[in-house]
Motif scaffolding. Structure first.
Motif, PDB file in Angstrom:
ATOM      1  N   ASP A  91      48.568  42.177 -41.561  1.00  0.00           N
ATOM      2  CA  ASP A  91      47.929  41.133 -42.374  1.00  0.00           C
ATOM      3  C   ASP A  91      46.871  41.669 -43.328  1.00  0.00           C
ATOM      4  N   LEU A  92      46.598  42.958 -43.294  1.00  0.00           N
ATOM      5  CA  LEU A  92      45.471  43.491 -44.058  1.00  0.00           C
ATOM      6  C   LEU A  92      45.684  43.408 -45.566  1.00  0.00           C
TER       7      LEU A  92
ATOM      8  N   GLY B  30      29.025  45.332 -41.315  1.00  0.00           N
ATOM      9  CA  GLY B  30      29.167  43.876 -41.297  1.00  0.00           C
ATOM     10  C   GLY B  30      30.437  43.422 -40.609  1.00  0.00           C
ATOM     11  N   ILE B  31      31.548  44.133 -40.865  1.00  0.00           N
ATOM     12  CA  ILE B  31      32.814  43.778 -40.207  1.00  0.00           C
ATOM     13  C   ILE B  31      32.716  44.011 -38.700  1.00  0.00           C
ATOM     14  N   ILE B  32      32.105  45.130 -38.314  1.00  0.00           N
ATOM     15  CA  ILE B  32      31.944  45.439 -36.889  1.00  0.00           C
ATOM     16  C   ILE B  32      31.087  44.376 -36.207  1.00  0.00           C
TER      17      ILE B  32
ATOM     18  N   LEU C 232      30.527  36.337 -46.156  1.00  0.00           N
ATOM     19  CA  LEU C 232      30.942  36.660 -44.791  1.00  0.00           C
ATOM     20  C   LEU C 232      30.016  37.653 -44.112  1.00  0.00           C
ATOM     21  N   ILE C 233      29.550  38.661 -44.854  1.00  0.00           N
ATOM     22  CA  ILE C 233      28.715  39.699 -44.259  1.00  0.00           C
ATOM     23  C   ILE C 233      27.507  39.945 -45.137  1.00  0.00           C
TER      24      ILE C 233
ATOM     25  N   ALA D 192      37.200  39.482 -44.116  1.00  0.00           N
ATOM     26  CA  ALA D 192      36.319  40.486 -44.711  1.00  0.00           C
ATOM     27  C   ALA D 192      37.046  41.810 -44.891  1.00  0.00           C
ATOM     28  N   SER D 193      37.891  42.173 -43.944  1.00  0.00           N
ATOM     29  CA  SER D 193      38.670  43.410 -44.056  1.00  0.00           C
ATOM     30  C   SER D 193      39.668  43.318 -45.197  1.00  0.00           C
ATOM     31  N   GLN D 194      40.308  42.159 -45.357  1.00  0.00           N
ATOM     32  CA  GLN D 194      41.249  41.970 -46.458  1.00  0.00           C
ATOM     33  C   GLN D 194      40.537  42.077 -47.810  1.00  0.00           C
TER      34      GLN D 194
END
Length: 468
Positions: free
Chosen positions: A393-394, A301-303, A186-187, A317-319
């Motif tokens: 949802d995290l 990467g998430i940003i 993902l990142i 990606a946060s999860q």
């Protein structure tokens, strides 16, 4: 029909062995030995994927919820703190896939408690017992068919080898490895060393402490008594949930600021101001933010995904990132995000008269969650806002990670090399013939380029040798 019972028992066994059982608090009470609804769905989905050769599209989270609903209906586990319905016509309890819904096991039996028609302690003949077992198994089979699970099973692989043959350490390592690999898809993470060896911050676990000066359950009741309320609203409840991770002196300070006399109840806004100021004061005095600066590459990467509008990938990606954090840090972060999400609502308690609640929360609480000299202030605030908006949802496990982890565990149980097919694809696979053809084509192109360069009279000889 007995194969359906085997599948049923394997699901229940997975729940008993893999679900996270600990102490939780709900509606002014503390409950021991219970688990959350979302955790139960994660375990059921993971087990079903490990037991069946199904693609990601074959099992949805909704089906996992339906399996848990069936388990609860058959008294495998029950809600914690739920009302006991005394009438048969009363609506049955609905299973909730959330981190706030609590459940506990009814007993340790693996066989579902299906209703029996015999009364009292009458002894059954062997024929009656056989009929009863067949009827019970048929009922289980019908139940599994109703949730579209049994119909998807190949006949010869109803249940695979149990995952308890693998050690807990091996299973944890597989989960972490697959989480990192999926995160890499993902990142872009240039360095993995700091992520592979995550430093677990030592922090007092207030759930395990029995010698609190003033427990938060007592504080719940004290606030409710001061406000003359039967129970707290979601704002106050979320704020007190944050206090679970605070030192005792902060809890004592809140208790002392509340009016001691029941004849003079404090107003709701006064009580909320006391709690909000306490939370802000506690996190303002902390040197480190909840998200470690060593994970800056993941944050960036998430940003970047958020800025490009890829919110679904940013959420996944946060999860995945939260699964790599220490459990106490992950839980504290989730509680803080839940509180600031509720406090940021425009129709709630007004934090400042001249500004909207959401703006006040973002400006004030971003430094508590993420502090970085590399990221700009707008970028840090963007990440905080995204985490706050998706706090519910995290803590859920992405379905893709469940599928990929189950494949890796299956290959380990079957004695295969798990690295031969990890399930991840970073490049496009080509056949041997395609590779050889491309190799020859590349050689022809390079030879043509050298010939054109050699025949070009404008390039000096020295330059030609250098280019060759």
């Amino acid at each position: 029909p007995f194969q359906a019972t085997r599948l049923w028992n394997s699901i229940i066994h997975a729940l008993h062995s893999q679900v996270e059982i600990k102490r939780h608090r709900q509606h002014l009470r503390t409950y021991k030995n219970c688990f959350t609804g979302s955790n139960a769905v994660d375990v059921v989905l993971s087990h079903l994927m490990q037991s069946m050769y199904l693609s990601c599209n074959d099992i949805s989270r909704l089906k996992g919820v339906r399996v848990c609903q069936a388990l609860m209906d058959h008294k495998v586990f029950e809600p914690v703190g739920a009302k006991l319905y005394l009438f048969k016509n009363e609506k049955e309890t609905e299973f909730e896939d959330t981190n706030t819904s609590l459940y506990k096991f009814v007993n340790s039996s693996l066989t579902p408690l299906l209703p029996r028609k015999n009364k009292g302690n009458e002894s059954l003949s062997p024929e009656q017992t056989c009929k009863q077992k067949t009827k019970r198994c048929s009922k289980v089979e019908e139940l599994l068919k109703s949730i579209n699970v049994h119909a998807s099973l190949p006949p010869k692989i109803m249940v695979n080898e149990p995952t308890h043959l693998l050690s807990k350490r091996v299973i944890e390592d597989v989960w972490k490895q697959q989480t990192l690999l999926r995160l890499l898809q993902l990142i872009d993470i240039p360095f993995l060393e700091d992520i592979l060896v995550t430093s677990v911050k030592t922090k007092q676990d207030c759930f395990g402490k029995e010698d609190l000066i003033i427990s938060n359950t007592f504080l719940d009741r004290e606030i409710a008594s001061s406000l003359n309320l039967p129970e707290l609203d979601k704002w106050l409840y979320a704020a007190i949930e944050c206090l679970e991770y605070f030192p005792d002196q902060f809890i004592v300070m809140v208790s002392q600021q509340l009016p001691q006399s029941t004849n003079k109840p404090c107003s709701l806004n006064t009580c909320k101001k006391i709690l909000f100021d306490t939370i802000i004061k506690y996190y303002s005095h902390k040197k480190d933010s909840l998200l470690d600066t060593q994970d800056l590459d993941i944050h960036s990467g998430i940003i970047e995904l958020i800025e490009k509008g890829k919110t679904d990938q940013a959420l996944e990606a946060s999860q995945l990132y939260l699964k790599l954090l220490a459990p106490n840090i992950r839980e504290e972060l989730h509680r803080l995000l839940t509180f600031i999400a509720i406090a940021s609502e425009s129709d709630g308690y007004k934090l400042q008269k001249q500004f909207e609640n959401r703006l006040v929360i973002i400006k004030t609480c971003t430094k508590f969650i993420l502090q970085s000299k590399t990221l700009s202030k707008p970028q840090a605030e963007l990440l905080t806002q995204f985490l706050m908006d998706n706090h519910s949802d995290l803590l859920k496990t992405p379905l893709t990670l469940l599928e990929l982890t189950s494949r890796r565990l299956e290959s380990l149980l079957e004695g295969q090399d798990p690295d031969t097919n990890s399930g991840f694809t970073f490049c496009q696979r080509v056949t041997t013939k395609e590779y050889e053809d491309q190799k020859q084509q590349t050689n022809r192109y390079v030879l043509t380029l050298v010939q054109e360069m050699d025949n070009d009279p404008t390039i000096p000889l020295k330059q030609k040798k250098k280019l060759v």
